[in-house]
Design a protein around this motif. Structure first.
Motif, PDB file in Angstrom:
ATOM      1  N   VAL A  44       3.467   1.424  -3.287  1.00 35.40           N
ATOM      2  CA  VAL A  44       2.248   1.630  -2.513  1.00 35.40           C
ATOM      3  C   VAL A  44       1.444   2.751  -3.173  1.00 35.40           C
ATOM      4  CG1 VAL A  44       1.299   2.311  -0.283  1.00 35.40           C
ATOM      5  CG2 VAL A  44       3.374   0.919  -0.365  1.00 35.40           C
ATOM      6  N   SER A  45       0.272   2.394  -3.688  1.00 30.34           N
ATOM      7  CA  SER A  45      -0.591   3.417  -4.283  1.00 30.34           C
ATOM      8  C   SER A  45      -1.723   3.793  -3.334  1.00 30.34           C
ATOM      9  CB  SER A  45      -1.175   2.937  -5.609  1.00 30.34           C
ATOM     10  OG  SER A  45      -1.982   1.794  -5.423  1.00 30.34           O
ATOM     11  N   GLY A  46      -1.925   2.960  -2.303  1.00 28.55           N
ATOM     12  CA  GLY A  46      -2.982   3.246  -1.353  1.00 28.55           C
ATOM     13  C   GLY A  46      -2.946   2.295  -0.177  1.00 28.55           C
ATOM     14  N   ILE A  47      -3.871   2.514   0.738  1.00 27.73           N
ATOM     15  CA  ILE A  47      -4.048   1.628   1.877  1.00 27.73           C
ATOM     16  C   ILE A  47      -5.555   1.481   2.086  1.00 27.73           C
ATOM     17  CG2 ILE A  47      -3.880   3.493   3.567  1.00 27.73           C
ATOM     18  CD1 ILE A  47      -2.468   1.470   5.460  1.00 27.73           C
ATOM     19  N   LEU A  48      -5.982   0.267   2.318  1.00 26.88           N
ATOM     20  CA  LEU A  48      -7.383  -0.024   2.591  1.00 26.88           C
ATOM     21  C   LEU A  48      -7.463  -0.449   4.039  1.00 26.88           C
ATOM     22  CD1 LEU A  48     -10.256  -0.383   1.289  1.00 26.88           C
ATOM     23  CD2 LEU A  48      -9.693  -2.822   1.233  1.00 26.88           C
ATOM     24  N   THR A  49      -8.282   0.245   4.822  1.00 22.78           N
ATOM     25  CA  THR A  49      -8.388  -0.051   6.240  1.00 22.78           C
ATOM     26  C   THR A  49      -9.804  -0.493   6.590  1.00 22.78           C
ATOM     27  OG1 THR A  49      -9.045   2.167   6.929  1.00 22.78           O
ATOM     28  CG2 THR A  49      -6.657   1.732   6.740  1.00 22.78           C
ATOM     29  N   VAL A  50      -9.948  -0.991   7.791  1.00 22.41           N
ATOM     30  CA  VAL A  50     -11.264  -1.377   8.288  1.00 22.41           C
ATOM     31  C   VAL A  50     -12.204  -0.172   8.214  1.00 22.41           C
ATOM     32  CG1 VAL A  50     -12.518  -2.090  10.352  1.00 22.41           C
ATOM     33  CG2 VAL A  50     -10.398  -3.226   9.733  1.00 22.41           C
ATOM     34  N   ARG A  51     -11.706   1.000   8.503  1.00 19.80           N
ATOM     35  CA  ARG A  51     -12.531   2.217   8.423  1.00 19.80           C
ATOM     36  C   ARG A  51     -13.059   2.434   7.006  1.00 19.80           C
ATOM     37  NH1 ARG A  51      -9.190   6.780  11.829  1.00 19.80           N
ATOM     38  NH2 ARG A  51      -9.542   5.918  13.895  1.00 19.80           N
ATOM     39  N   ASP A  52     -12.223   2.198   6.008  1.00 23.66           N
ATOM     40  CA  ASP A  52     -12.653   2.350   4.615  1.00 23.66           C
ATOM     41  C   ASP A  52     -13.759   1.355   4.274  1.00 23.66           C
ATOM     42  OD1 ASP A  52     -10.693   4.360   4.104  1.00 23.66           O
ATOM     43  OD2 ASP A  52      -9.197   2.793   3.743  1.00 23.66           O
TER      44      ASP A  52
END
Length: 129
Positions: A44-52
């Motif tokens: 896991v290098s990151g997380i993309l969310t609805v907020r992003d």
């Protein structure tokens, strides 16, 4: 108390950092999820969310950009065997709603604040039902 592994979603949506942002957002919409794990070299290098995604739209930065430009890098994670209460504390203090779940170094799921609320209100029913 339940463990994170008992309540998390195993049906992960994963994307690469080089995935165009609009494609990642489309996949999130199609799957009805609020977050996608960004995987690089099986980690896991990151997380993309609805907020992003919303932040990208608000600044006009969607076209021609990729997930790496908007994701949250090196997100907090939690182990599959941790208690749900610990997961909730991490989310509340961190100010986020999704937490990648690891078994060792391998991503195996994601737990959302909604998953944790189901543990708390399992016996409750909405008004009028």
């Amino acid at each position: 108390m339940a463990t994170v592994g008992e309540v998390m979603s195993r049906n992960l949506l994963t994307v690469e950092p080089t995935t165009p942002l609009h494609q990642a957002a489309e996949k999130m919409c199609d799957r009805g999820v609020g977050a996608a794990l960004v995987i690089s070299h099986e980690h896991v290098s990151g997380i993309l969310t609805v907020r992003d995604v919303l932040r990208a739209v608000a600044t006009g930065g969607v076209e021609g950009t990729n997930v790496a430009a908007w994701m949250t890098r090196d997100p907090e994670t939690i182990d599959i065997d941790e208690a749900t209460g610990h997961a909730a504390a991490v989310m509340i203090h961190g100010g986020f709603r999704h937490l990648p779940v690891l078994e060792g170094d391998t991503p195996v799921g994601i737990v959302s604040i909604r998953d944790l609320m189901k543990v708390v209100v399992d016996d409750e029913s909405p008004r009028g039902v």
